[in-house]
Design an enzyme around this catalytic site. Structure first.
Site, PDB file in Angstrom:
ATOM      1  N   ASP A  57      -6.905  13.640 -18.195  1.00 41.59           N
ATOM      2  CA  ASP A  57      -6.818  15.487 -18.567  1.00 41.59           C
ATOM      3  C   ASP A  57      -5.154  15.269 -19.560  1.00 41.59           C
ATOM      4  O   ASP A  57      -5.074  16.185 -20.050  1.00 41.59           O
ATOM      5  CB  ASP A  57      -7.029  15.575 -17.064  1.00 41.59           C
ATOM      6  CG  ASP A  57      -6.454  16.869 -16.871  1.00 41.59           C
ATOM      7  OD1 ASP A  57      -7.569  18.202 -17.545  1.00 41.59           O
ATOM      8  OD2 ASP A  57      -5.267  17.606 -16.988  1.00 41.59           O
ATOM      9  N   ASP A  77     -16.312  13.769 -16.067  1.00 39.30           N
ATOM     10  CA  ASP A  77     -16.258  15.278 -14.624  1.00 39.30           C
ATOM     11  C   ASP A  77     -17.237  15.864 -15.969  1.00 39.30           C
ATOM     12  O   ASP A  77     -16.901  17.370 -14.446  1.00 39.30           O
ATOM     13  CB  ASP A  77     -14.844  15.409 -14.339  1.00 39.30           C
ATOM     14  CG  ASP A  77     -14.424  15.721 -15.572  1.00 39.30           C
ATOM     15  OD1 ASP A  77     -14.455  16.069 -16.889  1.00 39.30           O
ATOM     16  OD2 ASP A  77     -12.727  16.061 -15.122  1.00 39.30           O
ATOM     17  N   GLU A 106     -15.449  17.558 -24.179  1.00 36.64           N
ATOM     18  CA  GLU A 106     -15.443  16.665 -23.587  1.00 36.64           C
ATOM     19  C   GLU A 106     -16.967  16.028 -24.036  1.00 36.64           C
ATOM     20  O   GLU A 106     -17.156  14.762 -24.057  1.00 36.64           O
ATOM     21  CB  GLU A 106     -16.946  17.361 -22.248  1.00 36.64           C
ATOM     22  CG  GLU A 106     -15.825  18.572 -21.111  1.00 36.64           C
ATOM     23  CD  GLU A 106     -15.317  16.987 -20.155  1.00 36.64           C
ATOM     24  OE1 GLU A 106     -15.511  16.144 -19.612  1.00 36.64           O
ATOM     25  OE2 GLU A 106     -14.474  18.365 -19.464  1.00 36.64           O
ATOM     26  N   HIS A 131      -9.488  16.323 -11.103  1.00 37.56           N
ATOM     27  CA  HIS A 131      -8.906  16.692 -10.871  1.00 37.56           C
ATOM     28  C   HIS A 131      -8.768  16.347  -9.501  1.00 37.56           C
ATOM     29  O   HIS A 131      -8.561  17.545  -8.009  1.00 37.56           O
ATOM     30  CB  HIS A 131      -8.455  18.151 -10.925  1.00 37.56           C
ATOM     31  CG  HIS A 131      -8.674  19.138 -12.254  1.00 37.56           C
ATOM     32  ND1 HIS A 131      -7.609  18.678 -13.304  1.00 37.56           N
ATOM     33  CD2 HIS A 131     -10.023  19.368 -13.454  1.00 37.56           C
ATOM     34  CE1 HIS A 131      -8.381  18.937 -13.953  1.00 37.56           C
ATOM     35  NE2 HIS A 131      -9.083  19.124 -14.212  1.00 37.56           N
ATOM     36  N   ASP A 135     -12.398  12.892 -21.276  1.00 40.83           N
ATOM     37  CA  ASP A 135     -12.286  14.204 -20.671  1.00 40.83           C
ATOM     38  C   ASP A 135     -12.003  15.240 -21.601  1.00 40.83           C
ATOM     39  O   ASP A 135     -11.155  14.349 -22.655  1.00 40.83           O
ATOM     40  CB  ASP A 135     -10.532  14.639 -19.423  1.00 40.83           C
ATOM     41  CG  ASP A 135     -11.070  15.698 -18.635  1.00 40.83           C
ATOM     42  OD1 ASP A 135     -12.035  15.874 -18.518  1.00 40.83           O
ATOM     43  OD2 ASP A 135      -9.958  15.954 -18.085  1.00 40.83           O
ATOM     44  N   GLY A 136     -12.316  16.445 -21.597  1.00 39.58           N
ATOM     45  CA  GLY A 136     -12.475  17.293 -22.145  1.00 39.58           C
ATOM     46  C   GLY A 136     -11.762  18.666 -21.879  1.00 39.58           C
ATOM     47  O   GLY A 136     -11.760  19.008 -20.559  1.00 39.58           O
TER      48      GLY A 136
END
Length: 161
Positions: free
Chosen positions: A133, A73, A50, A123, A12-13
């Site tokens: 995250d 994501d 990301e 999320h 995740d970024g």
């Protein structure tokens, strides 16, 4: 050929503002082994983070020709692979592509392994995505972050492309 387990790479970024301070988080899992990696920059974009998360995760793999499942994501990253955008950018010699420095860094890592990409909703309670995250946000929340030397403002991009 060695019969090795699949490596699961969760990424995740995040950026606070876009651009703004940004970070990435990585969780690598293989069997009972687990490794977490994170980092941040003073001014960058969410898409750069990301992609850098995937790059950092792939760079951490020490095997050759590993079976890797990337879970992200980021539609930007996943669609670049699954919909063939990356190969199009290569064929056009990186013209009008965002983040060419990172995509060029990514490409040999991707080609060195057997990598599949999977999109997951961010999320949404997926434990590894939520952990990535948290790692990304914690990374960009640190004082004294370095500059993302590959980040270009819109004005700087217009001078190059």
């Amino acid at each position: 050929m060695t019969n090795r387990q699949t490596i699961f790479l969760y990424t995740d970024g995040a950026a606070s503002g876009n651009p703004g301070p940004g970070g990435y988080g990585v969780v690598l899992k293989c069997g009972d082994l687990r490794k977490e990696i994170s980092g941040g920059f003073a001014r960058t974009t969410n898409n750069r983070m990301e992609l850098l998360a995937v790059i950092t995760g792939l760079e951490a793999i020490r095997w050759e020709n590993a079976e890797v499942e990337v879970w992200s994501d980021s539609t930007y990253v996943v669609k670049a692979i699954t919909e063939g955008w990356l190969e199009g950018w290569v064929a056009k010699n990186w013209k009008k592509v965002k983040n060419p420095d990172l995509w060029q860094r990514f490409l040999p890592l991707y080609r060195a392994h057997h990598v599949s990409f999977h999109w997951l909703k961010g999320h949404a309670g997926h434990p590894e995505n939520e952990r990535c995250d948290r790692l990304a946000v914690a990374a960009y929340s640190q004082p004294g972050l370095p500059e993302d030397e590959g980040y270009l403002t819109k004005e700087e991009e217009s001078l190059i492309f």
